[in-house]
Design an enzyme around this catalytic site. Structure first.
Site, PDB file in Angstrom:
ATOM      1  N   GLY A 372      -8.063  -2.191  -4.900  1.00  0.00           N
ATOM      2  CA  GLY A 372      -7.229  -1.467  -5.843  1.00  0.00           C
ATOM      3  C   GLY A 372      -5.891  -2.152  -6.025  1.00  0.00           C
ATOM      4  N   PRO A 373      -5.083  -1.681  -6.984  1.00  0.00           N
ATOM      5  CA  PRO A 373      -3.786  -2.312  -7.250  1.00  0.00           C
ATOM      6  C   PRO A 373      -2.849  -2.190  -6.050  1.00  0.00           C
ATOM      7  CG  PRO A 373      -4.414  -0.757  -9.001  1.00  0.00           C
ATOM      8  CD  PRO A 373      -5.352  -0.542  -7.870  1.00  0.00           C
ATOM      9  N   SER A 374      -1.829  -3.043  -6.016  1.00  0.00           N
ATOM     10  CA  SER A 374      -0.810  -2.958  -4.973  1.00  0.00           C
ATOM     11  C   SER A 374      -0.079  -1.626  -5.075  1.00  0.00           C
ATOM     12  CB  SER A 374       0.190  -4.106  -5.110  1.00  0.00           C
ATOM     13  OG  SER A 374      -0.451  -5.348  -4.920  1.00  0.00           O
ATOM     14  N   GLY A 377      -1.876   2.684  -1.757  1.00  0.00           N
ATOM     15  CA  GLY A 377      -1.984   3.444  -0.515  1.00  0.00           C
ATOM     16  C   GLY A 377      -2.989   2.901   0.479  1.00  0.00           C
ATOM     17  N   LYS A 378      -3.466   1.669   0.265  1.00  0.00           N
ATOM     18  CA  LYS A 378      -4.519   1.109   1.130  1.00  0.00           C
ATOM     19  C   LYS A 378      -4.014   0.919   2.570  1.00  0.00           C
ATOM     20  CE  LYS A 378      -5.116  -2.523  -1.504  1.00  0.00           C
ATOM     21  NZ  LYS A 378      -4.164  -2.210  -2.579  1.00  0.00           N
ATOM     22  N   GLU A 502      -6.279  -7.423   4.233  1.00  0.00           N
ATOM     23  CA  GLU A 502      -5.993  -8.620   3.431  1.00  0.00           C
ATOM     24  C   GLU A 502      -5.817  -9.836   4.339  1.00  0.00           C
ATOM     25  OE1 GLU A 502      -2.749  -7.833   0.839  1.00  0.00           O
ATOM     26  OE2 GLU A 502      -3.616  -6.001   0.047  1.00  0.00           O
TER      27      GLU A 502
END
Length: 582
Positions: A372-374, A377-378, A502
């Site tokens: 998902g985008p930066s 909430g990952k 990441e």
């Protein structure tokens, strides 16, 4: 209101010292010796008085001289022992405070470190505790002996000549008023000084730890200005302390000097009239000095005490903070179960919702990827899984058991965490691979996990191999080398749950291939959660969750999401187009 605060500060200081359990024997002996030396000092003027009043050559007997010299020598020795014991107590108290504070800092929750600068916390451990030590080692003995000296001298003076002694009671209350008034001001200044010292320490630590960023950004002038501002503030606080000291010392000195002149004048008149003997006047003056000198010591004690109470307040503030919630003693017995997240909501103190109504299940032994985008909430989700934070709503379970029912040690022992910037500590490569292990690891095991992480390739090329120093935050290693050491560390822990944040996004293509291969080895047979920007690294995952603005907007395999989730399809097409271009 000020008096209440001072009483609270005094009680806090006593409570802080009591918790360190200083040696009562050492304290008792030190105080006894201090009292003894003071009492011996009180006898010297009386001996001098008798010597002057009854002075003849024949009165200077050998026995009296030996007695006087012996008393002075014993007084000096006892004073030295007392000073050493009080220093021993002071050092042990500070060691005890630092031990408690260090233990406390290690069990405080992550939000504490989110809200407090590291440099300021370090200052609490070093500067504030040093202030407490200074009070005990440098001023406590003087305060006790000075108090006894003043009281004893006043009692003897009243017995010698009550009329002259009454003259002193004019000066003593005046000196007390000066000390109390300026002492309150000193408390405020010293508290500000300690706060500014902590802030300045924080600036130094931040700048020096990121000196490469400073130089690369040509920010030397900006950081100099920031540091200069801290230096100036400390200088201003130092001047304020100096002004108070400049008022206390001369004012007390003036009061005492006027008192001395009055006593000498009045005493001289009484001696000339025959109402007072010369020896009595000399003894009176000697006792006056035994009051004057301790008055200065008491002034220094109260000044340092104000600093110590200010430092104590900051230390107690940390001591009283809530620790990580770890009430359960339950161990994780069966980790080969699915991780289930239900109705999970989390927001930081500023009120912004980071995660909203999160539901998913990560099956045991399989790979769940989160994309998902930066800012979606990952990483916060990973922090909740590690129990760095507590959700405002919802639950995370391992099988049917909420994870907060497991002890923190047991739960985190099951997790291997490899992040984008894998932390490296100062020390050797061996130290970093074995970090956190509570027992000695043999060389064969270290070499085995290094080989599994493909770290052995570069380690053997280093001059000192596994004993190579990595520098602060691993600065002597490349990004790929740091990642492989982190993977070797995870292999050594043999976690059943693996979280990859990441882990390859900042690497070049060659390093990424090596690290990705090591990660594939690490993921075998483990419940794995992966955060990734590069979809190519998670296409083959058993489940992919698409997280957008704190909500899961899609889940499934890569093929399923390509067909059902437009934003995921857009992500995939963009990256595929980039890869084709490359």
């Amino acid at each position: 209101m000020t008096e209440v605060k001072e009483e609270k500060g005094w009680r806090q200081f006593v409570r802080l010292v009591q918790h360190t359990k200083p040696s009562k024997w050492f304290m008792g002996i030190a105080l006894l010796l201090s009292v003894s030396t003071t009492l011996v000092g009180l006898m010297v003027p009386l001996f001098t008085k008798n010597l002057i009043n009854d002075f003849t050559i024949s009165s200077l007997s050998t026995g009296r001289i030996i007695l006087l010299v012996s008393a002075l020598i014993i007084q000096a020795v006892a004073s030295g022992i007392s000073i050493y014991l009080l220093n021993h107590i002071g050092q042990s108290v500070v060691a005890g405070i630092r031990d408690r504070l260090w233990k406390k800092l290690l069990v405080l929750p992550i939000p504490f470190y989110d809200e407090n600068q590291t440099g300021e916390t370090v200052s609490r451990m070093t500067n504030d505790t040093a202030v407490v030590r200074g009070l005990i080692t440098d001023h406590l003995a003087n305060f006790l002996s000075g108090t006894i000296s003043i009281i004893g001298s006043i009692v003897v003076l009243l017995l010698l000549d009550w009329k002259m002694a009454l003259l002193m009671f004019i000066a003593l209350p005046l000196a007390a008023v000066i000390l109390m008034t300026l002492g309150r001001r000193m408390h405020q200044v010293s508290k500000g000084m300690q706060t500014e010292t902590a802030r300045f320490t924080s600036v130094l630590q931040q700048v020096l730890s990121e000196i490469r960023l400073v130089k690369a950004s040509n920010a030397e002038a900006i950081e100099y200005k920031s540091g200069k501002n801290g230096i100036t503030q400390l200088f201003q606080y130092g001047l304020k302390e100096a002004k108070i000291q400049a008022l206390i010392t001369p004012l007390i000195g003036l009061v005492i000097m006027v008192l001395l002149v009055v006593i000498l004048g009045y005493g001289g008149m009484r001696v000339s009239s025959g109402a007072l003997k010369a020896g009595d006047l000399v003894a009176f003056i000697m006792y006056l000095f035994q009051i004057v000198m301790p008055m200065g010591q008491l002034a220094a004690f109260f000044t340092q005490f104000q600093k110590a109470t200010g430092a104590t307040e900051r230390i107690i503030t940390i001591m009283d903070m809530t620790e990580e919630q770890d009430d359960s003693m339950m161990d994780v017995n069966n980790v080969n179960q699915s991780i289930i997240v239900e109705n999970l909501n989390y927001s930081y103190k500023n009120g912004d919702d980071i995660l909203k109504d999160i539901w998913f299940s990560a099956e045991a032994g399989k790979v769940t990827a989160i994309v998902g985008p930066s800012g979606s909430g990952k990483t916060t989700l990973f922090s909740l899984l590690e129990r760095y934070y507590q959700p405002q709503q919802g639950v995370i379970r391992l099988g049917n058991v909420p994870i907060n029912q497991f002890s923190l040690f047991s739960w985190r022992s099951q997790i291997g965490y490899v992040s984008q910037e894998s932390p490296i500590v100062v020390g050797t490569i061996r130290d970093n691979i074995c970090y956190g292990m509570d027992k000695k690891v043999d060389q064969a095991a270290i070499e085995r996990v290094a080989k599994m992480a493909f770290a052995d390739q570069f380690i053997y090329e280093l001059p000192n191999g596994y004993d190579t120093e990595v520098g602060e935050r691993g600065i002597k290693l490349s990004g790929g080398q740091r990642q492989r050491i982190a993977i070797a560390r995870a292999f050594l822990r043999d976690p059943k749950i693996l979280m990859l944040d990441e882990a390859t996004s900042s690497l070049d293509s060659k390093s990424e291939q090596v690290v990705q291969q090591a990660l594939q080895n690490l993921m075998k047979g483990r419940t794995t959660l992966v955060i990734a920007h590069r979809l190519s690294t998670v296409i083959d995952s058993d489940q992919i969750l698409f997280l957008d603005k704190g909500k899961i907007t899609g889940s499934g395999t890569h093929e399923q999401l390509i067909g059902t989730h437009s934003l995921y399809r857009e992500f995939a097409e963009q990256q595929l187009r980039i890869n084709e271009t490359v």
